[in-house]
Design an enzyme around this catalytic site. Structure first.
Site, PDB file in Angstrom:
ATOM      1  N   CYS A  68      -3.185  -5.253  -4.786  1.00 16.87           N
ATOM      2  CA  CYS A  68      -3.039  -5.917  -3.493  1.00 16.87           C
ATOM      3  C   CYS A  68      -4.076  -5.825  -2.498  1.00 16.87           C
ATOM      4  CB  CYS A  68      -1.529  -5.456  -2.706  1.00 16.87           C
ATOM      5  SG  CYS A  68      -1.171  -6.735  -1.486  1.00 16.87           S
TER       6      CYS A  68
ATOM      7  N   HIS B 217       2.186  -7.507  -6.896  1.00 12.46           N
ATOM      8  CA  HIS B 217       2.700  -5.973  -6.857  1.00 12.46           C
ATOM      9  C   HIS B 217       3.308  -5.901  -8.331  1.00 12.46           C
ATOM     10  CE1 HIS B 217       1.731  -4.707  -2.801  1.00 12.46           C
ATOM     11  NE2 HIS B 217       1.844  -6.020  -2.296  1.00 12.46           N
TER      12      HIS B 217
ATOM     13  N   GLU C 187       4.288  -2.826  -9.171  1.00 10.36           N
ATOM     14  CA  GLU C 187       5.420  -1.968  -9.033  1.00 10.36           C
ATOM     15  C   GLU C 187       6.698  -2.523  -8.197  1.00 10.36           C
ATOM     16  OE1 GLU C 187       3.271  -2.174  -4.839  1.00 10.36           O
ATOM     17  OE2 GLU C 187       2.916  -2.388  -7.118  1.00 10.36           O
TER      18      GLU C 187
END
Length: 213
Positions: free
Chosen positions: A82, A194, A196
């Site tokens: 990001c 992202h 995650e």
């Protein structure tokens, strides 16, 4: 033996989801700003949320530019996510309010506001995976989670200016206009998305990176 990954702690938001995601794919993970650990680990994960310039200030205070530069000079893997990707470019047009305006300059170009009816771009999007990608191998048709208002919208690095013997692999996505969703450039990789927060597809991407360390 599991790869040792350091999540660089420089005051950038909530990093616990990144720690958990990396642990789930088998990495030995620590959150630290200690330069010795960050330089000596198998992989360095550079998070980033919020304002580009605030992240740059935090990185500078934590000696992040030197750590990242030294790792790359030695061919040691770094993954930015990001705003942790955005800071790798030369700068950003995001309002700075007196904070540092320059990025790390690992890649040429600036990060600019998306041109779209709705900004920020928040939600799940497909990507157009660059040929030869290792990170996206096996998840080329999946959707990934994004939340951002700014992105690199051009790619101008010539192969001879990269960290890799072969040309960098660039993956794209679209929200209003096309933007760089990920780059794989030798030891330096980064994603605007992202991983995650991207479910199984994101876990697969992280597993691919950790498995390469």
């Amino acid at each position: 033996m599991s790869a040792r990954v350091v999540v660089l702690d420089y005051g950038s938001g909530n990093v616990h989801s990144a720690l958990r995601a990396l642990e789930r794919v088998g990495a030995q993970v620590s959150l630290t700003s200690d330069a010795t650990e960050a330089l000596g680990c198998d992989g360095l994960f550079v998070p980033g949320v919020g304002n580009f310039h605030a992240c740059m200030r935090g990185l500078r205070e934590a000696d992040g530019p030197r750590i990242i530069d030294r790792r790359l000079a030695g061919g040691r893997p770094v993954l930015g996510v990001c705003v942790g990707m955005q800071v790798l470019f030369e700068g950003s047009s995001e309002p700075s309010t007196g904070l540092p305006v320059e990025g790390l300059g690992e890649w040429p170009g600036t990060v600019d506001r998306l041109v779209a009816d709705v900004v920020p771009h928040m939600g799940w999007s497909k990507v157009v995976v660059g040929e030869g990608s290792s990170l996206f191998s096996g998840v080329e048709d999946e959707r990934f989670y994004f939340v951002h208002s700014y992105a690199a919208q051009r790619w101008t690095l010539h192969p001879e200016g990269s960290f890799a013997v072969v040309a960098p692999v660039v993956t794209w996505a679209t929200h209003g206009n096309e933007f760089v969703a990920a780059v794989e450039n030798g030891p330096l990789s980064a994603t605007q998305l992202h991983p995650e927060k991207s479910g199984d597809a994101g876990a697969h991407l992280l597993e691919s990176w950790v498995g390469s360390l």
